[in-house]
Design a protein around this motif. Structure first.
Motif, PDB file in Angstrom:
ATOM      1  N   UNK A 180       0.814  -1.210   0.000  1.00 14.62           N
ATOM      2  CA  UNK A 180       0.000   0.000   0.000  1.00 14.62           C
ATOM      3  C   UNK A 180       0.852   1.266   0.000  1.00 14.62           C
ATOM      4  N   UNK A 181       2.151   1.139   0.242  1.00 14.58           N
ATOM      5  CA  UNK A 181       3.059   2.283   0.178  1.00 14.58           C
ATOM      6  C   UNK A 181       3.611   2.369  -1.242  1.00 14.58           C
ATOM      7  N   UNK A 182       3.194   3.403  -1.966  1.00 14.16           N
ATOM      8  CA  UNK A 182       3.554   3.493  -3.388  1.00 14.16           C
ATOM      9  C   UNK A 182       5.061   3.602  -3.622  1.00 14.16           C
ATOM     10  N   UNK A 183       5.777   4.279  -2.746  1.00 21.74           N
ATOM     11  CA  UNK A 183       7.229   4.428  -2.950  1.00 21.74           C
ATOM     12  C   UNK A 183       7.921   3.071  -2.829  1.00 21.74           C
ATOM     13  N   UNK A 184       7.608   2.324  -1.773  1.00 27.69           N
ATOM     14  CA  UNK A 184       8.210   0.994  -1.596  1.00 27.69           C
ATOM     15  C   UNK A 184       7.833   0.088  -2.768  1.00 27.69           C
ATOM     16  N   UNK A 185       6.578   0.117  -3.154  1.00 29.32           N
ATOM     17  CA  UNK A 185       6.096  -0.709  -4.268  1.00 29.32           C
ATOM     18  C   UNK A 185       6.833  -0.359  -5.561  1.00 29.32           C
ATOM     19  N   UNK A 186       6.959   0.929  -5.852  1.00 28.45           N
ATOM     20  CA  UNK A 186       7.635   1.364  -7.075  1.00 28.45           C
ATOM     21  C   UNK A 186       9.116   1.011  -7.074  1.00 28.45           C
ATOM     22  N   UNK A 187       9.755   1.079  -5.914  1.00 28.72           N
ATOM     23  CA  UNK A 187      11.175   0.722  -5.824  1.00 28.72           C
ATOM     24  C   UNK A 187      11.382  -0.770  -6.097  1.00 28.72           C
ATOM     25  N   UNK A 245       5.262 -10.707  -4.458  1.00 28.69           N
ATOM     26  CA  UNK A 245       5.999 -10.053  -3.385  1.00 28.69           C
ATOM     27  C   UNK A 245       4.987  -9.201  -2.641  1.00 28.69           C
ATOM     28  N   UNK A 246       4.841  -9.422  -1.344  1.00 26.98           N
ATOM     29  CA  UNK A 246       3.803  -8.720  -0.607  1.00 26.98           C
ATOM     30  C   UNK A 246       4.304  -8.162   0.719  1.00 26.98           C
ATOM     31  N   UNK A 247       3.772  -7.002   1.046  1.00 24.13           N
ATOM     32  CA  UNK A 247       3.922  -6.429   2.379  1.00 24.13           C
ATOM     33  C   UNK A 247       2.944  -7.183   3.277  1.00 24.13           C
ATOM     34  N   UNK A 257      14.813  -2.025   2.664  1.00 26.75           N
ATOM     35  CA  UNK A 257      15.259  -3.112   1.805  1.00 26.75           C
ATOM     36  C   UNK A 257      16.375  -2.655   0.882  1.00 26.75           C
ATOM     37  N   UNK A 258      17.328  -3.534   0.630  1.00 29.09           N
ATOM     38  CA  UNK A 258      18.316  -3.283  -0.421  1.00 29.09           C
ATOM     39  C   UNK A 258      17.674  -3.843  -1.687  1.00 29.09           C
ATOM     40  N   UNK A 259      17.059  -2.984  -2.475  1.00 24.75           N
ATOM     41  CA  UNK A 259      16.175  -3.399  -3.573  1.00 24.75           C
ATOM     42  C   UNK A 259      16.875  -4.230  -4.641  1.00 24.75           C
ATOM     43  N   UNK A 260      18.069  -3.846  -5.042  1.00 21.86           N
ATOM     44  CA  UNK A 260      18.756  -4.592  -6.100  1.00 21.86           C
ATOM     45  C   UNK A 260      19.144  -5.994  -5.641  1.00 21.86           C
TER      46      UNK A 260
END
Length: 142
Positions: A13-20, A54-56, A108-111
């Motif tokens: 539900x957090x758009x920034x985390x989702x987009x990253x 992948x889910x929060x 999270x370290x996204x890469x």
């Protein structure tokens, strides 16, 4: 990558985390869809054959724990990764014991996370690529 790219559903539900997460997965060659709650994600997963979900965990409109538990009952379930800020060891043990493939914590370290999801998805498809051999040789020869 290969001719049949991985498909992922990213639920947060957090758009920034989702987009990253989406951005990092797309760099690994994934085709991504998004949902901002577990109920929408379940409907989308039923309609589409995702390689990974992948889910929060904490989200209004259907939390990720219920989504993960539902997906785990499917005969041909996707890889399931949970990304959360809830750092309760009992929750992690429960998720892993039930069959969730990975649990990661925010921030999270996204890469690195996307690389792990890619490797896990490849393993599920039976694809084995030796990424580390050239790296080991490079590190040891220095």
């Amino acid at each position: 990558m290969h001719d049949n790219p991985y498909r992922a559903l990213v639920v947060d539900d957090e758009s920034i985390a989702r987009d990253m997460i989406v951005h990092a997965l797309e760099r690994e060659g994934f085709l991504c869809d998004i949902a901002d709650n577990g109920l929408d994600a379940k409907s989308m997963a039923e309609a589409t054959g995702y390689d990974a979900v992948i889910t929060d965990l904490r989200m209004p409109g259907g939390h990720g724990y219920a989504l993960a538990r539902d997906l785990l009952t499917w005969q041909h379930r996707p890889l399931i990764a949970v990304v959360t800020s809830m750092d309760d060891p009992r929750l992690v043990k429960d998720l892993i014991a039930c069959g969730v493939d990975d649990v990661e914590f925010k921030p999270l370290h996204y890469n690195l996370f996307a690389a792990k999801v890619s490797a896990l998805a490849g393993r599920r498809r039976g694809i084995r690529i030796n990424y580390i051999q050239p790296l080991i040789a490079w590190k040891l020869d220095r």
